[in-house]
Design a protein around this motif. Structure first.
Motif, PDB file in Angstrom:
ATOM      1  N   TYR A 105       0.816  -1.214   0.000  1.00 31.89           N
ATOM      2  CA  TYR A 105       0.000   0.000   0.000  1.00 31.89           C
ATOM      3  C   TYR A 105       0.853   1.269   0.000  1.00 31.89           C
ATOM      4  O   TYR A 105       0.321   2.367   0.124  1.00 31.89           O
ATOM      5  CB  TYR A 105      -0.958  -0.012   1.194  1.00 31.89           C
ATOM      6  CG  TYR A 105      -1.986  -1.106   1.065  1.00 31.89           C
ATOM      7  CD1 TYR A 105      -3.164  -0.896   0.355  1.00 31.89           C
ATOM      8  CD2 TYR A 105      -1.769  -2.370   1.610  1.00 31.89           C
ATOM      9  CE1 TYR A 105      -4.094  -1.902   0.199  1.00 31.89           C
ATOM     10  CE2 TYR A 105      -2.696  -3.391   1.456  1.00 31.89           C
ATOM     11  CZ  TYR A 105      -3.858  -3.143   0.746  1.00 31.89           C
ATOM     12  OH  TYR A 105      -4.787  -4.148   0.577  1.00 31.89           O
ATOM     13  N   LEU A 106       2.166   1.114  -0.148  1.00 30.50           N
ATOM     14  CA  LEU A 106       3.062   2.264  -0.258  1.00 30.50           C
ATOM     15  C   LEU A 106       3.995   2.035  -1.455  1.00 30.50           C
ATOM     16  O   LEU A 106       5.204   1.917  -1.319  1.00 30.50           O
ATOM     17  CB  LEU A 106       3.871   2.445   1.034  1.00 30.50           C
ATOM     18  CG  LEU A 106       4.685   3.732   1.176  1.00 30.50           C
ATOM     19  CD1 LEU A 106       3.803   4.958   1.026  1.00 30.50           C
ATOM     20  CD2 LEU A 106       5.419   3.759   2.509  1.00 30.50           C
ATOM     21  N   VAL A 139      -4.292   3.602  -1.948  1.00 35.54           N
ATOM     22  CA  VAL A 139      -4.749   4.979  -1.820  1.00 35.54           C
ATOM     23  C   VAL A 139      -3.689   5.991  -2.243  1.00 35.54           C
ATOM     24  O   VAL A 139      -4.014   7.132  -2.564  1.00 35.54           O
ATOM     25  CB  VAL A 139      -5.218   5.257  -0.375  1.00 35.54           C
ATOM     26  CG1 VAL A 139      -4.050   5.257   0.591  1.00 35.54           C
ATOM     27  CG2 VAL A 139      -5.995   6.559  -0.275  1.00 35.54           C
ATOM     28  N   GLY A 140      -2.417   5.590  -2.271  1.00 36.23           N
ATOM     29  CA  GLY A 140      -1.373   6.549  -2.635  1.00 36.23           C
ATOM     30  C   GLY A 140      -0.068   5.867  -2.983  1.00 36.23           C
ATOM     31  O   GLY A 140       0.008   4.644  -3.110  1.00 36.23           O
ATOM     32  N   VAL A 141       0.974   6.678  -3.149  1.00 42.57           N
ATOM     33  CA  VAL A 141       2.313   6.194  -3.492  1.00 42.57           C
ATOM     34  C   VAL A 141       3.324   6.828  -2.550  1.00 42.57           C
ATOM     35  O   VAL A 141       3.023   7.813  -1.859  1.00 42.57           O
ATOM     36  CB  VAL A 141       2.684   6.562  -4.950  1.00 42.57           C
ATOM     37  CG1 VAL A 141       1.765   5.865  -5.932  1.00 42.57           C
ATOM     38  CG2 VAL A 141       2.646   8.081  -5.162  1.00 42.57           C
ATOM     39  N   ASN A 142       4.546   6.275  -2.535  1.00 41.83           N
ATOM     40  CA  ASN A 142       5.530   6.902  -1.670  1.00 41.83           C
ATOM     41  C   ASN A 142       6.108   8.146  -2.349  1.00 41.83           C
ATOM     42  O   ASN A 142       6.124   8.264  -3.574  1.00 41.83           O
ATOM     43  CB  ASN A 142       6.596   5.899  -1.195  1.00 41.83           C
ATOM     44  CG  ASN A 142       7.775   5.730  -2.114  1.00 41.83           C
ATOM     45  OD1 ASN A 142       8.336   6.689  -2.654  1.00 41.83           O
ATOM     46  ND2 ASN A 142       8.183   4.481  -2.283  1.00 41.83           N
ATOM     47  N   GLY A 143       6.567   9.067  -1.528  1.00 42.64           N
ATOM     48  CA  GLY A 143       6.899  10.397  -2.007  1.00 42.64           C
ATOM     49  C   GLY A 143       8.155  10.508  -2.828  1.00 42.64           C
ATOM     50  O   GLY A 143       8.374  11.529  -3.482  1.00 42.64           O
ATOM     51  N   HIS A 144       9.017   9.479  -2.816  1.00 42.32           N
ATOM     52  CA  HIS A 144      10.257   9.579  -3.569  1.00 42.32           C
ATOM     53  C   HIS A 144      10.321   8.565  -4.712  1.00 42.32           C
ATOM     54  O   HIS A 144      11.383   8.270  -5.236  1.00 42.32           O
ATOM     55  CB  HIS A 144      11.468   9.386  -2.645  1.00 42.32           C
ATOM     56  CG  HIS A 144      11.447   8.094  -1.875  1.00 42.32           C
ATOM     57  ND1 HIS A 144      11.206   8.045  -0.522  1.00 42.32           N
ATOM     58  CD2 HIS A 144      11.627   6.805  -2.259  1.00 42.32           C
ATOM     59  CE1 HIS A 144      11.249   6.788  -0.110  1.00 42.32           C
ATOM     60  NE2 HIS A 144      11.503   6.020  -1.152  1.00 42.32           N
ATOM     61  N   GLY A 145       9.142   8.031  -5.100  1.00 39.91           N
ATOM     62  CA  GLY A 145       9.122   6.967  -6.092  1.00 39.91           C
ATOM     63  C   GLY A 145       8.871   7.439  -7.510  1.00 39.91           C
ATOM     64  O   GLY A 145       8.917   8.639  -7.830  1.00 39.91           O
ATOM     65  N   ALA A 146       8.584   6.470  -8.383  1.00 45.05           N
ATOM     66  CA  ALA A 146       8.478   6.731  -9.813  1.00 45.05           C
ATOM     67  C   ALA A 146       7.321   7.656 -10.164  1.00 45.05           C
ATOM     68  O   ALA A 146       7.465   8.549 -11.003  1.00 45.05           O
ATOM     69  CB  ALA A 146       8.329   5.401 -10.560  1.00 45.05           C
TER      70      ALA A 146
END
Length: 702
Positions: A228-229, A396-403
């Motif tokens: 989920y991240l 619900v979302g993605v991690n802040g330093h990803g693609a």
């Protein structure tokens, strides 16, 4: 603290930033000015000059010819405003997806002209026909000096259940795929295990298999364990690939195949990985053999299929593959890369792609291979009798330093994490560490990123579960450094987003399930029901106003209903109150532990009595396992159209997959599927589980 500046108050209202909210105990809570300012800053507002910022916000629509995106429901007549130099003529029409044209007509608009900079701007309003077909269309405004366009999306008023479900009720299993390991996988449950599990589920009578998000994670260690991240919601995590099922694997020489199998055996027999999923070790071993397979090349027909996949996925696939190749060299956090590599459109990024074509192609190839194996898994379930096949989860979302944040940096709010306010189960609140999509940026982009996420999730699935679907209405934004207690809600255009979700699902012939648990604002569940989106009912949360279990006949019909969920312990563990002790040891309780234990014991007693009252439990002194089976027997008495059984319950697992509110204190998302004795359980053992067979009998009864 209340807002001291009327302009800040107006800005908060304009951007849908809540100034107060009702907490989990029903108390009205005022949001601090510090939080409001931080959220507005993340939305690009200069809070140091609120009056000027408010003027700019109000003038913004008048500075563009046409609003970027209009979303309507089928049968709804629309309006679109056109801004142009005062007195200038304009003609407006609609270009439909199929290439045909529909004219618009001008309607009365008495708004006065507005002075902007050195000129006057007028506003003209045009009507949009109510009988337009569903789909993605284009509004065209033609003035003497330009042709301006904008998106027009017509969405279904009602989605409902796909026709392939028929009129009878459906049931299926849910599982965390990585946890379901076979003797043939590489220490992590993979897409071949998924295909085999789907076939077994179909033989049990299941119509679907609900799985965790398969979204892409980092391609260099450490790989984020939480599905989920993810680093991207547009692509699949290649850790789920089974190398031996790639056709070209057979072209490796005998020594290479033997080495690959030794690596697989080493990963599986690693004593540290027996009781815990080690994605990094598994991926490192897999990547090595996948690189060798890719280097062999392909037969012409296979190459044509790969090139077709590349064309279909387009620029986004190119960007993602470049991000993967760059992260090998500079690490997974693009915010720490050299500055000239921090944007996909930079000349330095283009030069890197030209200089490393084979590495970029390798990551595109991995996505193609994963796509093929996922398609095979879905097809295996349907071919074995499932009416729906796979139901995939959309995080619900993605991690802040990803693609995704690298590819679309303007879409995500800087300095903000998505989370949840304090509630009964997580009394300190939650910060999931994911930057939220900006609602204003989504509209500017005509919701294209959201459309891509949904269509990707449905590419090889008969349904999609929307994690925290409440986030299509509002999200809890947590400014960095303030903690989850000091967040606030930010509102989204739910009519547009739910409509697009329904349109994509209708075109795919798919079911949509919204995870609508937690703090739910009034009217949301009714709205989703009215749009034909299933809600989520979990037995432990189905209580009446007095805190007593709802009788089964009072449950929602339009819902996917289960006894438990992946954010709760398996039911046998929950019945034993083990979750209270675990949360106490981890410091997650704000109420006294004795009170929580008493509440848990009372809750268990209430449910045992409810099971007796509805006839689902007749044993005098039932074991916890017998109570779990009875709870699923009660589940069948509800009117819910779709029922769900957690695979952990079906095999008697006691171990919790995820402990919300924790990070390294607990091995979240790294717990293998286990049997009642706590020993990790192989997929092959699931096939012969007598307890699982009993569960299937209960769900198939009648």
């Amino acid at each position: 603290m209340s807002l001291s500046d009327p302009a800040l108050l107006a800005l908060a209202d304009h951007f849908g930033v809540a100034r107060s909210f009702q907490d989990w105990k029903g108390r009205q809570t005022t949001v601090s000015e510090e939080t409001i300012r931080a959220v507005l800053t993340a939305l690009g507002v200069d809070v140091s000059a609120p009056d000027r910022a408010l003027r700019e916000v109000r003038d913004r629509p008048w500075r563009r010819t046409i609003t970027p995106c209009t979303v309507l429901r089928e049968g709804q007549e629309g309006r679109v405003d056109i801004h142009l130099p005062a007195g200038q003529s304009v003609a407006v029409h609609i270009e439909l997806e199929d290439g045909t044209r529909r004219d618009c007509w001008q309607v009365d608009n008495w708004n006065p002209d507005r002075l902007l900079d050195d000129g006057w701007v007028g506003e003209a309003t045009f009507g949009i026909p109510a009988d337009l077909p569903l789909g993605y269309h284009t509004v065209v405004a033609i003035t003497p000096d330009r042709r301006s366009t904008a998106s027009l999306i017509v969405t279904p008023g009602w989605l409902g259940l796909p026709t392939r479900m028929g009129s009878t009720r459906s049931w299926g299993y849910s599982t965390q795929l990585y946890s379901v390991r076979s003797h043939g996988s590489w220490g992590v449950g993979d897409l071949t295990d998924l295909a085999d599990l789907a076939v077994w589920s179909a033989t049990q009578g299941a119509d679907y298999l609900l799985i965790n998000p398969l979204h892409a994670a980092e391609v260099v260690a450490p790989m984020e364990p939480s599905p989920y991240l993810p680093t991207s919601r547009l692509f699949v995590n290649p850790v789920y690939i089974r190398p031996e099922l790639v056709p070209e694997y057979q072209d490796l020489d005998e020594d290479a195949r033997e080495l690959a199998q030794r690596d697989r055996q080493r990963v599986c027999e690693n004593p540290h990985a027996i009781d815990r999923i080690d994605r990094d070790d598994s991926w490192t071993a897999k990547r090595s053999v996948l690189e060798e397979i890719h280097a062999l090349g392909m037969e012409p027909a296979r190459m044509m299929a790969f090139q077709a996949f590349r064309r279909t996925r387009g620029r986004r696939l190119d960007d993602y593959a470049v991000w993967c190749a760059l992260s090998e060299r500079h690490g997974s956090d693009w915010k720490r890369w050299p500055e000239d590599l921090q944007h996909p459109d930079s000349p330095a990024v283009a030069a890197f792609a030209r200089e490393n074509p084979e590495r970029v192609e390798f990551y595109e190839w991995l996505q193609w291979v994963a796509d093929q194996q996922l398609s095979a898994a879905d097809r295996a379930g349907r071919d074995s009798g499932m009416r729906l096949g796979l139901i995939c989860d959309l995080a619900v979302g993605v991690n802040g330093h990803g693609a995704d944040t690298w590819m679309l940096p303007s879409l995500y709010a800087e300095g903000i994490g998505v989370g949840a306010p304090p509630d009964q189960f997580n009394q300190s609140g939650q910060d999931w560490g994911q930057p939220p999509m900006r609602p204003d940026a989504l509209a500017e982009m005509s919701y294209q990123p959201f459309r891509e996420m949904v269509s990707t999730a449905l590419r090889h699935a008969g349904g999609v579960r929307i994690d925290h679907i409440l986030g299509l209405f509002r999200l809890w934004w947590v400014p960095a450094g303030l903690g989850p207690r000091n967040g606030t809600y930010v509102r989204y255009d739910h009519d547009a987003m739910v409509g697009i979700l329904a349109l994509e699902a209708l075109r795919a012939g798919a079911l949509v399930v919204g995870e609508d648990l937690g703090t739910v604002e009034p009217g949301v569940r009714d709205y989703l029901r009215d749009r034909g989106i299933l809600g989520t009912s979990v037995m432990w949360f189905e209580m009446d106003g007095s805190g007593r279990p709802l009788p089964p006949q009072a449950w929602r019909e339009y819902a996917l209903s289960s006894v438990t969920t992946h954010d709760l312990p398996p039911t046998v563990s929950y019945l034993a109150g083990e979750h209270v002790d675990a949360r106490n040891e981890l410091g997650l309780l704000t109420e006294p532990v004795e009170q929580e234990r008493a509440n848990a014991a009372r809750e268990r007693a209430l449910w045992v009595q409810a099971l007796r009252d509805c006839g689902a439990l007749t044993v005098e002194n039932p074991s916890d396992e017998e109570i779990v089976v009875a709870m699923h027997r009660m589940l069948r008495q509800t009117p819910s159209r779709v029922l769900n059984v957690a695979l952990t319950d079906a095999v008697g697992d006691r171990r919790t997959q995820n402990m919300p509110g924790t990070t390294d204190q607990y091995p979240n998302w790294r717990v293998p599927l286990s049997g009642p004795d706590g020993r990790p359980m192989w997929l092959e053992e699931v096939y012969t589980s007598e307890l699982a067979a009993e569960f299937a009998g209960v769900l198939n009864d009648g």
